[in-house]
Structure formats: C-alpha cells, structure tokens
Design an enzyme around this catalytic site. Sequence first.
Site, PDB file in Angstrom:
ATOM      1  N   HIS A  99     -44.858 -45.554  28.228  1.00  0.00           N
ATOM      2  CA  HIS A  99     -45.231 -46.390  29.376  1.00  0.00           C
ATOM      3  C   HIS A  99     -46.271 -45.680  30.244  1.00  0.00           C
ATOM      4  O   HIS A  99     -46.229 -45.750  31.470  1.00  0.00           O
ATOM      5  CB  HIS A  99     -43.990 -46.749  30.202  1.00  0.00           C
ATOM      6  CG  HIS A  99     -42.989 -47.563  29.441  1.00  0.00           C
ATOM      7  ND1 HIS A  99     -42.958 -48.939  29.475  1.00  0.00           N
ATOM      8  CD2 HIS A  99     -41.999 -47.189  28.596  1.00  0.00           C
ATOM      9  CE1 HIS A  99     -41.985 -49.379  28.697  1.00  0.00           C
ATOM     10  NE2 HIS A  99     -41.385 -48.332  28.155  1.00  0.00           N
ATOM     11  N   HIS A 103     -50.344 -50.195  29.363  1.00  0.00           N
ATOM     12  CA  HIS A 103     -49.298 -50.268  28.344  1.00  0.00           C
ATOM     13  C   HIS A 103     -48.594 -51.618  28.380  1.00  0.00           C
ATOM     14  O   HIS A 103     -48.796 -52.425  29.291  1.00  0.00           O
ATOM     15  CB  HIS A 103     -48.277 -49.140  28.543  1.00  0.00           C
ATOM     16  CG  HIS A 103     -47.482 -49.260  29.807  1.00  0.00           C
ATOM     17  ND1 HIS A 103     -47.936 -48.808  31.027  1.00  0.00           N
ATOM     18  CD2 HIS A 103     -46.254 -49.803  30.054  1.00  0.00           C
ATOM     19  CE1 HIS A 103     -47.036 -49.049  31.960  1.00  0.00           C
ATOM     20  NE2 HIS A 103     -46.001 -49.662  31.395  1.00  0.00           N
ATOM     21  N   ASP A 105     -44.743 -53.745  27.799  1.00  0.00           N
ATOM     22  CA  ASP A 105     -43.280 -53.645  27.781  1.00  0.00           C
ATOM     23  C   ASP A 105     -42.708 -54.624  26.759  1.00  0.00           C
ATOM     24  O   ASP A 105     -43.132 -55.780  26.692  1.00  0.00           O
ATOM     25  CB  ASP A 105     -42.685 -54.009  29.150  1.00  0.00           C
ATOM     26  CG  ASP A 105     -42.924 -52.943  30.201  1.00  0.00           C
ATOM     27  OD1 ASP A 105     -43.449 -51.870  29.854  1.00  0.00           O
ATOM     28  OD2 ASP A 105     -42.589 -53.200  31.373  1.00  0.00           O
ATOM     29  N   HIS A 109     -36.941 -52.753  26.821  1.00  0.00           N
ATOM     30  CA  HIS A 109     -37.201 -51.832  27.932  1.00  0.00           C
ATOM     31  C   HIS A 109     -36.073 -51.858  28.961  1.00  0.00           C
ATOM     32  O   HIS A 109     -35.690 -50.812  29.496  1.00  0.00           O
ATOM     33  CB  HIS A 109     -38.537 -52.207  28.575  1.00  0.00           C
ATOM     34  CG  HIS A 109     -38.976 -51.309  29.682  1.00  0.00           C
ATOM     35  ND1 HIS A 109     -38.774 -49.943  29.674  1.00  0.00           N
ATOM     36  CD2 HIS A 109     -39.624 -51.576  30.859  1.00  0.00           C
ATOM     37  CE1 HIS A 109     -39.273 -49.408  30.779  1.00  0.00           C
ATOM     38  NE2 HIS A 109     -39.780 -50.374  31.513  1.00  0.00           N
ATOM     39  N   GLU A 232     -49.121 -53.778  31.755  1.00  0.00           N
ATOM     40  CA  GLU A 232     -49.171 -53.098  33.049  1.00  0.00           C
ATOM     41  C   GLU A 232     -50.294 -52.064  33.100  1.00  0.00           C
ATOM     42  O   GLU A 232     -50.734 -51.559  32.071  1.00  0.00           O
ATOM     43  CB  GLU A 232     -47.813 -52.436  33.314  1.00  0.00           C
ATOM     44  CG  GLU A 232     -46.689 -53.472  33.376  1.00  0.00           C
ATOM     45  CD  GLU A 232     -45.289 -52.900  33.307  1.00  0.00           C
ATOM     46  OE1 GLU A 232     -44.390 -53.463  33.960  1.00  0.00           O
ATOM     47  OE2 GLU A 232     -45.090 -51.896  32.590  1.00  0.00           O
TER      48      GLU A 232
END
Length: 267
Positions: A99, A103, A105, A109, A232
């Site tokens: 992360h 990146h 998810d 997660h 993100e």
Amino acid sequence: MKPILLLLLLSSLSYSVATTAYPSIPGTTSVEYAAETDTLIPPRREVYGNGRIFDISHRYSTTMPAFETNDGVGQFLWLPNSMKNGSIANNSEMKLPTHTGTHVDAPGHVFDHYFDAGFDVDTLDLDVLNGPALLVDVPREKNITAEVMKSLHIPKGVRRVLFRTLNTDRRLMFQKEFDSSYVGFMRDGAQWLVENTDIKLVGIDYLSVAAYDDLIPSHLVFLEGREIILVEALKLDDVEPGIYSVHCLPLRLPGAEGSPIRCILIK
C-alpha cells in the site's frame, strides 16, 4: 576484387541491413552514440503525446510519505548484483509495503474472510480499472460526506470517478511526514456513493480513500460488496477536470490485498 572496393561494399551492406532492421519511428529523435565525456540525461516525463497522456502515478522515492510514520518510505531499492562489482548485469531488488505510493485496495484489505477466500488484487476486474472516467474537484476544506457527494451532481451511469481534493493543493504526497488531516471519505459519504451512484472505481489523491477519523468504517462500506475498487494516492496535479480515459494496471500478486499500480489518463 580490390580490397578497397570490397570494404566499401561491406560498409554499404552493413548500413543497409541496420536501417532495414531498425527503421526510424515517426515522432522520435535519432539517438547518436555519445562521446564518453558527454553527460547522459534520461527523460523523466509527467505528460506524453503532446499533452494527451497524463501519468497520474507518483514516482517512488525514499522520502515519499508512508501511512502513520514521519520517516517516509525509506530505502526500498537495493542493487545486490552490480556490474561495477563484477556482475555480468545490474539486477535490483525491491522491498516495500503493497500500500505504498499510488496503489489499489482489494476486498481482503479490511475483510479477513475475503482475504482467506482469496479476494486479492489478482481478482480485481480490469474492466473497472480501464475506461471512461470523470475527474472532479471536491469542495476544499471538507471531507467527503453525503452532503458533499450530493453537491457534486455526478450523473448516473458514470462508473469511474477520480476525486481531487485539498490534498493535491497541499501537495501532501510530496511531503515525507504522514499527515492525518488529509481529506477523505467519511462513512456517510461512502454510503451515499454506494447507494446512489453507479461508481465502481473510486480514486483519490492521498494514501487512503477514507478520512482518518473514519478510516475503517469507510473502507468497509466501499469494499463489502466486492464491486468497488479503490485506487489511492493518485497524482492529479495540473490536470483539468473533465472526462478522460483512465488506464490502471496493478501487479498480479495472488495473496496480496494491495498492489502498486500505474495509472494514466488519456484525453
């Protein structure tokens, strides 16, 4: 045949073969062999194709921020095999959390039963990660609540949205220290998005899509249905709001709940 004539013929043949095997490519510049005294400067770009392609992934560095630490990412790249030390080739090794930087998810997660069942980054739908996307500016000085989501008036049918926030203005991804005051989704904002839009790709401009005060609750809302993909730490500087084609590709890492990802926008 005289030696000098043979030499000329061989030189001509060599040149002909080279130009046939390696034709010039339109839009590129010929590369000449530089003298040993010349300085080689590799190009590093943010925009390609005469302003048509934007790289919205952050370049990895030792000083980029990492979650809940003031020390940054630190060293993540080593060169155990170096030509300077006698190896026949340079071979690097990399070690960093999945992360880190820009990146993605996966559902595993924040849901342990999804993790155990194998809902990792290798199961993410590439159709969701690639296609038409809307880049929107979020009202500044606010986390993304249900009220903020309503104010954005995102039309039904839009499946991919990149949310640019105060994080970009503050250049938080260029600061070594983690900043918990970053802008992200509150739980009610995530819930409103899930219940009232067709959005399946949610992108944001810091290390977490969820506001720090609603870190786990917002993630749970987004990932419970296993339909929404979170990208993100996007780099959204100097890109105009509007419709683009987004292309994001995570690494194929079975068993990993996150992965570095390279994302681009194309006009």
